[in-house]
Design a protein around this motif. Structure first.
Motif: not given
Length: 302
Positions: A103-106, A151-156, A179-189
Protein backbone atom coordinates in the motif's frame (compact mmCIF):
# COMPACT_ATOMS: atom_id res chain seq x y z
CA UNK A 1 5.08 -11.99 13.36
CA UNK A 2 5.86 -12.26 9.65
CA UNK A 3 3.24 -14.93 8.99
CA UNK A 4 0.50 -13.30 11.05
CA UNK A 5 -2.35 -11.74 9.06
CA UNK A 6 -2.12 -8.56 11.17
CA UNK A 7 1.31 -7.12 11.93
CA UNK A 8 2.38 -4.17 14.07
CA UNK A 9 4.51 -1.36 12.67
CA UNK A 10 5.30 2.19 13.64
CA UNK A 11 5.88 5.57 12.08
CA UNK A 12 9.15 7.37 12.94
CA UNK A 13 7.09 10.41 13.96
CA UNK A 14 7.27 9.05 17.51
CA UNK A 15 10.96 10.00 17.44
CA UNK A 16 11.11 12.92 15.00
CA UNK A 17 8.41 14.92 13.25
CA UNK A 18 8.85 15.75 9.56
CA UNK A 19 6.31 18.59 9.69
CA UNK A 20 7.78 20.08 12.86
CA UNK A 21 11.55 19.38 12.79
CA UNK A 22 11.86 21.03 16.20
CA UNK A 23 10.20 17.90 17.61
CA UNK A 24 12.99 15.34 17.74
CA UNK A 25 14.76 16.66 14.67
CA UNK A 26 18.12 15.95 16.30
CA UNK A 27 17.29 12.26 16.88
CA UNK A 28 19.13 10.04 14.36
CA UNK A 29 17.18 7.50 12.35
CA UNK A 30 19.33 4.74 13.83
CA UNK A 31 17.86 5.48 17.26
CA UNK A 32 14.31 5.08 16.01
CA UNK A 33 15.07 1.85 14.15
CA UNK A 34 17.05 0.22 16.97
CA UNK A 35 14.52 1.20 19.64
CA UNK A 36 11.55 0.19 17.50
CA UNK A 37 13.11 -3.21 16.87
CA UNK A 38 13.90 -3.68 20.56
CA UNK A 39 10.29 -2.94 21.50
CA UNK A 40 9.00 -5.57 19.07
CA UNK A 41 7.84 -3.64 16.01
CA UNK A 42 8.19 -5.53 12.74
CA UNK A 43 8.37 -2.60 10.37
CA UNK A 44 8.48 1.15 9.89
CA UNK A 45 6.69 3.56 7.67
CA UNK A 46 9.05 5.95 5.93
CA UNK A 47 9.99 9.49 6.91
CA UNK A 48 12.31 12.12 5.52
CA UNK A 49 15.41 10.59 7.09
CA UNK A 50 15.15 7.32 5.17
CA UNK A 51 17.14 6.67 1.97
CA UNK A 52 15.30 7.45 -1.26
CA UNK A 53 17.17 4.82 -3.28
CA UNK A 54 15.39 1.43 -3.25
CA UNK A 55 18.56 -0.65 -2.84
CA UNK A 56 19.95 1.58 -0.09
CA UNK A 57 16.64 1.46 1.78
CA UNK A 58 16.49 -2.32 1.47
CA UNK A 59 20.03 -2.65 2.83
CA UNK A 60 19.32 -0.30 5.75
CA UNK A 61 16.17 -2.10 6.85
CA UNK A 62 17.72 -5.55 6.46
CA UNK A 63 20.41 -4.47 8.91
CA UNK A 64 17.73 -4.06 11.56
CA UNK A 65 15.59 -7.01 10.38
CA UNK A 66 12.70 -4.62 9.80
CA UNK A 67 10.23 -4.35 6.93
CA UNK A 68 9.21 -1.23 5.05
CA UNK A 69 5.51 -0.86 5.83
CA UNK A 70 4.62 2.00 3.48
CA UNK A 71 5.36 5.67 2.97
CA UNK A 72 3.43 8.91 2.81
CA UNK A 73 2.96 10.46 -0.61
CA UNK A 74 1.89 14.11 -0.86
CA UNK A 75 -0.60 13.97 -3.70
CA UNK A 76 -2.27 16.80 -5.59
CA UNK A 77 -5.00 15.02 -7.51
CA UNK A 78 -7.40 17.75 -6.40
CA UNK A 79 -5.39 20.25 -8.42
CA UNK A 80 -4.01 18.39 -11.42
CA UNK A 81 -4.80 15.56 -13.80
CA UNK A 82 -4.15 11.94 -12.93
CA UNK A 83 -1.70 11.78 -15.83
CA UNK A 84 0.43 14.47 -14.16
CA UNK A 85 0.22 12.70 -10.80
CA UNK A 86 1.35 9.45 -12.38
CA UNK A 87 4.54 11.13 -13.54
CA UNK A 88 5.09 12.75 -10.15
CA UNK A 89 4.65 9.55 -8.13
CA UNK A 90 6.98 7.34 -10.18
CA UNK A 91 10.11 7.58 -8.00
CA UNK A 92 8.27 7.15 -4.71
CA UNK A 93 6.15 4.31 -6.03
CA UNK A 94 9.25 2.48 -7.20
CA UNK A 95 10.83 2.92 -3.77
CA UNK A 96 7.80 1.28 -2.14
CA UNK A 97 7.25 -1.47 -4.70
CA UNK A 98 10.88 -2.58 -4.68
CA UNK A 99 10.78 -2.83 -0.89
CA UNK A 100 7.73 -5.08 -0.72
CA UNK A 101 5.08 -2.53 0.18
CA UNK A 102 1.50 -3.42 -0.73
CA UNK A 103 0.00 0.00 0.00
CA UNK A 104 0.97 3.65 -0.45
CA UNK A 105 -0.23 6.21 2.05
CA UNK A 106 -1.88 8.95 -0.02
CA UNK A 107 -2.32 12.35 1.59
CA UNK A 108 -4.13 15.04 -0.43
CA UNK A 109 -2.10 18.21 0.10
CA UNK A 110 -3.66 20.41 -2.60
CA UNK A 111 -5.07 23.43 -0.74
CA UNK A 112 -4.54 21.64 2.59
CA UNK A 113 -3.75 23.70 5.69
CA UNK A 114 -2.37 20.96 7.94
CA UNK A 115 1.03 22.64 7.95
CA UNK A 116 -0.19 26.22 7.63
CA UNK A 117 -0.86 28.86 10.33
CA UNK A 118 -4.63 28.72 9.75
CA UNK A 119 -7.34 27.38 12.07
CA UNK A 120 -8.73 24.02 11.05
CA UNK A 121 -12.18 25.36 10.15
CA UNK A 122 -10.58 27.10 7.16
CA UNK A 123 -9.73 23.81 5.50
CA UNK A 124 -10.68 23.27 1.83
CA UNK A 125 -13.95 21.58 0.88
CA UNK A 126 -15.59 20.13 -2.20
CA UNK A 127 -18.88 22.03 -2.24
CA UNK A 128 -20.87 20.25 -4.94
CA UNK A 129 -21.67 16.77 -6.19
CA UNK A 130 -19.88 17.59 -9.45
CA UNK A 131 -16.71 18.54 -7.57
CA UNK A 132 -16.76 15.26 -5.69
CA UNK A 133 -17.35 13.33 -8.92
CA UNK A 134 -14.44 15.01 -10.69
CA UNK A 135 -12.16 14.36 -7.78
CA UNK A 136 -13.28 10.76 -7.40
CA UNK A 137 -12.85 9.98 -11.10
CA UNK A 138 -9.39 11.55 -11.15
CA UNK A 139 -8.32 9.73 -7.99
CA UNK A 140 -9.62 6.39 -9.25
CA UNK A 141 -7.64 6.75 -12.46
CA UNK A 142 -4.51 7.46 -10.45
CA UNK A 143 -5.19 4.54 -8.10
CA UNK A 144 -5.54 2.16 -11.04
CA UNK A 145 -2.01 3.08 -12.04
CA UNK A 146 -0.47 2.46 -8.60
CA UNK A 147 -2.34 -0.85 -8.39
CA UNK A 148 -0.89 -1.86 -11.75
CA UNK A 149 2.51 -1.61 -10.03
CA UNK A 150 1.33 -3.85 -7.20
CA UNK A 151 0.73 -1.05 -4.68
CA UNK A 152 -2.78 -0.06 -3.61
CA UNK A 153 -3.55 3.56 -2.84
CA UNK A 154 -4.47 3.93 0.86
CA UNK A 155 -6.28 7.25 1.18
CA UNK A 156 -5.44 9.07 4.42
CA UNK A 157 -8.33 11.23 5.62
CA UNK A 158 -6.59 14.04 7.48
CA UNK A 159 -7.27 17.13 9.53
CA UNK A 160 -6.98 20.33 7.51
CA UNK A 161 -7.55 18.66 4.14
CA UNK A 162 -10.44 18.08 1.73
CA UNK A 163 -11.32 14.74 3.34
CA UNK A 164 -11.49 15.27 7.10
CA UNK A 165 -14.95 14.44 8.50
CA UNK A 166 -16.92 11.18 8.40
CA UNK A 167 -19.21 12.77 5.80
CA UNK A 168 -16.17 13.52 3.65
CA UNK A 169 -15.07 9.88 3.93
CA UNK A 170 -18.57 8.78 2.89
CA UNK A 171 -18.40 11.01 -0.18
CA UNK A 172 -14.91 9.81 -1.06
CA UNK A 173 -15.91 6.17 -0.90
CA UNK A 174 -19.10 6.81 -2.88
CA UNK A 175 -17.27 8.61 -5.70
CA UNK A 176 -14.24 6.31 -6.12
CA UNK A 177 -13.75 2.81 -7.36
CA UNK A 178 -12.51 -0.13 -5.32
CA UNK A 179 -9.00 0.57 -6.56
CA UNK A 180 -8.95 3.39 -3.99
CA UNK A 181 -8.38 1.85 -0.59
CA UNK A 182 -9.08 3.65 2.67
CA UNK A 183 -6.47 4.26 5.32
CA UNK A 184 -8.44 4.21 8.55
CA UNK A 185 -6.87 6.57 11.08
CA UNK A 186 -8.52 6.30 14.48
CA UNK A 187 -7.20 9.62 15.78
CA UNK A 188 -8.10 11.69 12.73
CA UNK A 189 -11.53 10.04 12.70
CA UNK A 190 -12.19 11.19 16.27
CA UNK A 191 -10.70 14.65 15.75
CA UNK A 192 -12.71 14.95 12.52
CA UNK A 193 -15.95 14.51 14.45
CA UNK A 194 -16.62 10.80 14.11
CA UNK A 195 -16.85 7.70 16.26
CA UNK A 196 -13.93 5.51 15.14
CA UNK A 197 -15.72 2.19 15.49
CA UNK A 198 -18.76 3.46 13.57
CA UNK A 199 -16.62 4.70 10.68
CA UNK A 200 -14.59 1.48 10.72
CA UNK A 201 -17.73 -0.64 10.49
CA UNK A 202 -19.20 1.46 7.70
CA UNK A 203 -16.19 1.28 5.40
CA UNK A 204 -14.38 -1.86 6.49
CA UNK A 205 -14.60 -3.43 3.04
CA UNK A 206 -12.37 -0.66 1.64
CA UNK A 207 -9.88 -0.41 4.51
CA UNK A 208 -6.43 -1.55 3.43
CA UNK A 209 -4.22 0.16 6.01
CA UNK A 210 -4.67 1.28 9.62
CA UNK A 211 -3.05 4.08 11.62
CA UNK A 212 -3.47 3.64 15.35
CA UNK A 213 -3.40 6.89 17.26
CA UNK A 214 -5.28 7.72 20.42
CA UNK A 215 -6.59 11.14 21.43
CA UNK A 216 -6.85 13.28 24.51
CA UNK A 217 -10.48 14.42 24.20
CA UNK A 218 -10.09 17.53 26.34
CA UNK A 219 -7.31 18.79 24.09
CA UNK A 220 -9.35 18.02 20.98
CA UNK A 221 -12.24 20.07 22.37
CA UNK A 222 -9.93 22.99 23.08
CA UNK A 223 -8.44 22.75 19.60
CA UNK A 224 -11.89 23.16 18.09
CA UNK A 225 -13.17 25.78 20.51
CA UNK A 226 -10.03 27.91 20.39
CA UNK A 227 -9.55 27.59 16.62
CA UNK A 228 -6.11 26.07 16.82
CA UNK A 229 -4.11 25.12 13.77
CA UNK A 230 -3.31 21.46 13.22
CA UNK A 231 0.28 21.89 14.39
CA UNK A 232 -0.86 23.80 17.48
CA UNK A 233 -3.12 20.86 18.24
CA UNK A 234 -0.19 18.47 17.94
CA UNK A 235 2.03 20.62 20.15
CA UNK A 236 -0.66 20.79 22.81
CA UNK A 237 -1.03 17.01 22.91
CA UNK A 238 -4.18 16.21 20.95
CA UNK A 239 -2.73 12.84 19.87
CA UNK A 240 -1.08 10.03 21.79
CA UNK A 241 -0.42 6.31 21.41
CA UNK A 242 -3.00 3.52 21.78
CA UNK A 243 -3.83 2.92 25.41
CA UNK A 244 -3.15 6.48 26.53
CA UNK A 245 -6.42 8.12 25.46
CA UNK A 246 -10.12 7.42 25.06
CA UNK A 247 -10.42 5.40 21.83
CA UNK A 248 -11.80 1.85 22.00
CA UNK A 249 -8.90 -0.07 20.44
CA UNK A 250 -10.24 -3.35 21.76
CA UNK A 251 -13.35 -2.85 19.66
CA UNK A 252 -11.31 -1.77 16.64
CA UNK A 253 -8.97 -4.76 16.79
CA UNK A 254 -11.82 -7.21 17.36
CA UNK A 255 -13.72 -5.84 14.35
CA UNK A 256 -10.66 -5.99 12.10
CA UNK A 257 -9.95 -9.57 13.15
CA UNK A 258 -13.57 -10.62 12.64
CA UNK A 259 -13.55 -9.11 9.16
CA UNK A 260 -10.37 -10.94 8.23
CA UNK A 261 -8.22 -7.84 7.82
CA UNK A 262 -4.73 -8.63 6.56
CA UNK A 263 -2.20 -5.87 6.83
CA UNK A 264 -0.50 -3.50 9.21
CA UNK A 265 -1.53 -1.71 12.36
CA UNK A 266 0.78 1.30 12.48
CA UNK A 267 1.33 3.30 15.65
CA UNK A 268 1.45 6.91 14.50
CA UNK A 269 1.07 9.54 17.18
CA UNK A 270 2.42 13.03 16.64
CA UNK A 271 3.74 14.22 20.00
CA UNK A 272 6.57 16.25 21.46
CA UNK A 273 9.18 13.66 22.54
CA UNK A 274 10.39 15.99 25.28
CA UNK A 275 6.94 15.66 26.84
CA UNK A 276 6.11 12.11 25.69
CA UNK A 277 9.45 10.20 25.68
CA UNK A 278 9.76 8.27 22.43
CA UNK A 279 10.72 4.83 23.73
CA UNK A 280 8.25 4.86 26.61
CA UNK A 281 5.29 5.84 24.47
CA UNK A 282 6.24 3.64 21.51
CA UNK A 283 6.44 0.71 23.91
CA UNK A 284 3.05 1.55 25.43
CA UNK A 285 1.47 1.67 21.98
CA UNK A 286 3.03 -1.65 20.99
CA UNK A 287 2.06 -3.40 24.21
CA UNK A 288 -1.52 -2.21 23.88
CA UNK A 289 -1.92 -3.51 20.33
CA UNK A 290 0.04 -6.73 20.94
CA UNK A 291 -2.10 -7.61 23.94
CA UNK A 292 -5.30 -6.97 21.99
CA UNK A 293 -4.16 -9.07 19.05
CA UNK A 294 -3.08 -11.88 21.38
CA UNK A 295 -6.13 -11.60 23.63
CA UNK A 296 -4.11 -11.16 26.82
CA UNK A 297 -4.12 -8.40 29.45
CA UNK A 298 -2.05 -5.32 28.65
CA UNK A 299 1.45 -5.57 30.11
CA UNK A 300 2.17 -2.41 32.02
CA UNK A 301 5.49 -0.72 31.36
CA UNK A 302 7.56 -0.48 34.55
Amino acid sequence: MKNDPIRIGINPISWSNDDLPSLGGETPLSTALSEGKAIGYEGFELGNKFPKDPAALRELMAGYDLDVVSGWYSGRVAGRAATEEIVAVETHLRLLAENGCKVMVYGEVADAIQGEPHPLYKRPRFRSADAWKRYGDNLTEFAKFTLSRGVRLAYHHHMGAYVESPDDVDQLMAHTGDEVGLLFDSGHTYFGGGDPLTVLNKHIARICHVHCKDVRPGVVRMARNRHWTFLESVLNGAFTVPGDGCIDFAGIVDRLKAHGYKGWLVVEAEQDPSVAPSYEFAEKGYNTLRSLLDGVPVREVA
